[in-house]
Write an enzyme that holds these catalytic residues in place. Structure first.
Site, PDB file in Angstrom:
ATOM      1  N   PHE A 119       0.827  -1.203   0.000  1.00 33.70           N
ATOM      2  CA  PHE A 119       0.000   0.000   0.000  1.00 33.70           C
ATOM      3  C   PHE A 119       0.863   1.255   0.000  1.00 33.70           C
ATOM      4  O   PHE A 119       1.788   1.391   0.817  1.00 33.70           O
ATOM      5  CB  PHE A 119      -0.884   0.047   1.252  1.00 33.70           C
ATOM      6  CG  PHE A 119      -2.095  -0.827   1.211  1.00 33.70           C
ATOM      7  CD1 PHE A 119      -3.326  -0.327   0.800  1.00 33.70           C
ATOM      8  CD2 PHE A 119      -2.016  -2.163   1.584  1.00 33.70           C
ATOM      9  CE1 PHE A 119      -4.460  -1.137   0.768  1.00 33.70           C
ATOM     10  CE2 PHE A 119      -3.142  -2.983   1.563  1.00 33.70           C
ATOM     11  CZ  PHE A 119      -4.363  -2.468   1.147  1.00 33.70           C
ATOM     12  N   ASP A 120       0.541   2.180  -0.892  1.00 36.14           N
ATOM     13  CA  ASP A 120       1.060   3.529  -0.790  1.00 36.14           C
ATOM     14  C   ASP A 120       0.456   4.132   0.489  1.00 36.14           C
ATOM     15  O   ASP A 120      -0.543   3.627   1.016  1.00 36.14           O
ATOM     16  CB  ASP A 120       0.640   4.328  -2.025  1.00 36.14           C
ATOM     17  CG  ASP A 120       1.065   5.778  -1.969  1.00 36.14           C
ATOM     18  OD1 ASP A 120       2.216   6.049  -1.597  1.00 36.14           O
ATOM     19  OD2 ASP A 120       0.230   6.642  -2.295  1.00 36.14           O
ATOM     20  N   LEU A 121       1.040   5.217   0.979  1.00 42.01           N
ATOM     21  CA  LEU A 121       0.527   5.849   2.205  1.00 42.01           C
ATOM     22  C   LEU A 121      -0.323   7.075   1.881  1.00 42.01           C
ATOM     23  O   LEU A 121      -1.545   7.071   2.035  1.00 42.01           O
ATOM     24  CB  LEU A 121       1.692   6.215   3.126  1.00 42.01           C
ATOM     25  CG  LEU A 121       1.346   6.950   4.425  1.00 42.01           C
ATOM     26  CD1 LEU A 121       0.378   6.140   5.284  1.00 42.01           C
ATOM     27  CD2 LEU A 121       2.627   7.261   5.212  1.00 42.01           C
ATOM     28  N   ASP A 122       0.312   8.149   1.416  1.00 37.68           N
ATOM     29  CA  ASP A 122      -0.399   9.404   1.150  1.00 37.68           C
ATOM     30  C   ASP A 122      -1.404   9.238   0.015  1.00 37.68           C
ATOM     31  O   ASP A 122      -1.049   8.833  -1.097  1.00 37.68           O
ATOM     32  CB  ASP A 122       0.592  10.510   0.771  1.00 37.68           C
ATOM     33  CG  ASP A 122       1.497  10.902   1.931  1.00 37.68           C
ATOM     34  OD1 ASP A 122       1.138  10.623   3.088  1.00 37.68           O
ATOM     35  OD2 ASP A 122       2.569  11.496   1.665  1.00 37.68           O
TER      36      ASP A 122
END
Length: 221
Positions: free
Chosen positions: A11-14
């Site tokens: 998963f990407d965060l932002d």
């Protein structure tokens, strides 16, 4: 269409797990004001969310000198490290989705171009670090910032060999996530509840696109 055959989710965060707009835009405003530059609109600043910070400082501030670019990064982080990283909110439904994915047997990792130290602090502050085996980010010295490099690092931490890359899915809201996944030979899913749009993901070649968190859940569960 349900996604099958995946065991590891990156998963990407932002823009994927959290909406960081307030903290990121305030940090850019802090840097713009330091240099005496005209501050862009909030809407424009929001388009800066996603790419590696150093690239954004170079491209959006119009800097060509490496020393000045590094100073821009430093000024951004002055605000971000103290206030900006917690001017953030988890998207509604994300904790519940992460719990369901974990219960379903998926191995979860974060792969972000944000410095790993900041990403860990954010995940711990907002109580979603517990869902992830490892939070992978860039280094504070601005190395390992390209998404492909972060994904490679996450794959290493997950113990994923070349032969098992088909088991991996990168999930993110910007084309950088899709580009990085493609470069590393793993499938990707673009999400539209962050800061990228359908056209961006289609042009980048995302294997899947989820409009909402509910849609993402239906694809994976």
């Amino acid at each position: 269409m349900k996604i099958t055959g995946k065991t590891v989710l990156l998963f990407d965060l932002d823009g994927t797990l959290t909406d960081p707009a307030e903290g990121i835009t305030n940090s850019f405003v802090h840097a713009y004001k330091y240099f005496g530059l005209e501050v862009p609109s909030f809407e424009t600043l929001c388009t800066f969310i996603g790419p590696p910070l150093k690239d954004t400082i170079k491209n959006q501030f119009g800097f060509t000198d490496e020393e000045k670019i590094n100073l821009g990064v430093k000024k951004y982080r002055e605000y971000f490290a103290e206030k900006g990283l917690f001017e953030n909110r988890v998207y509604k439904g994300i904790p519940e989705l992460l719990q369901k994915l974990k219960d379903a047997g998926y191995r979860l990792f974060i792969a972000t171009s944000k410095p790993e130290d900041f990403a860990v602090r954010i995940a711990e502050k907002f109580d979603f670090a517990k869902y992830f085996e490892k939070i992978c980010g860039c280094c504070m010295d601005e190395t390992r910032t390209r998404k492909a490099e972060v994904i490679a690092y996450a794959l290493e931490k997950a113990g994923i060999t070349e032969e098992r890359k088909s088991e991996v899915l990168m999930i993110g809201d910007r084309h950088h996530d899709i580009d990085g996944a493609k470069e590393m030979g793993v499938d990707s899913c673009g999400v539209l509840f962050g800061y990228g749009d359908r056209k961006e993901h289609e042009e980048a070649g995302a294997n899947y696109i989820a409009e909402t968190i509910e849609d993402l859940s239906k694809l994976l569960l």
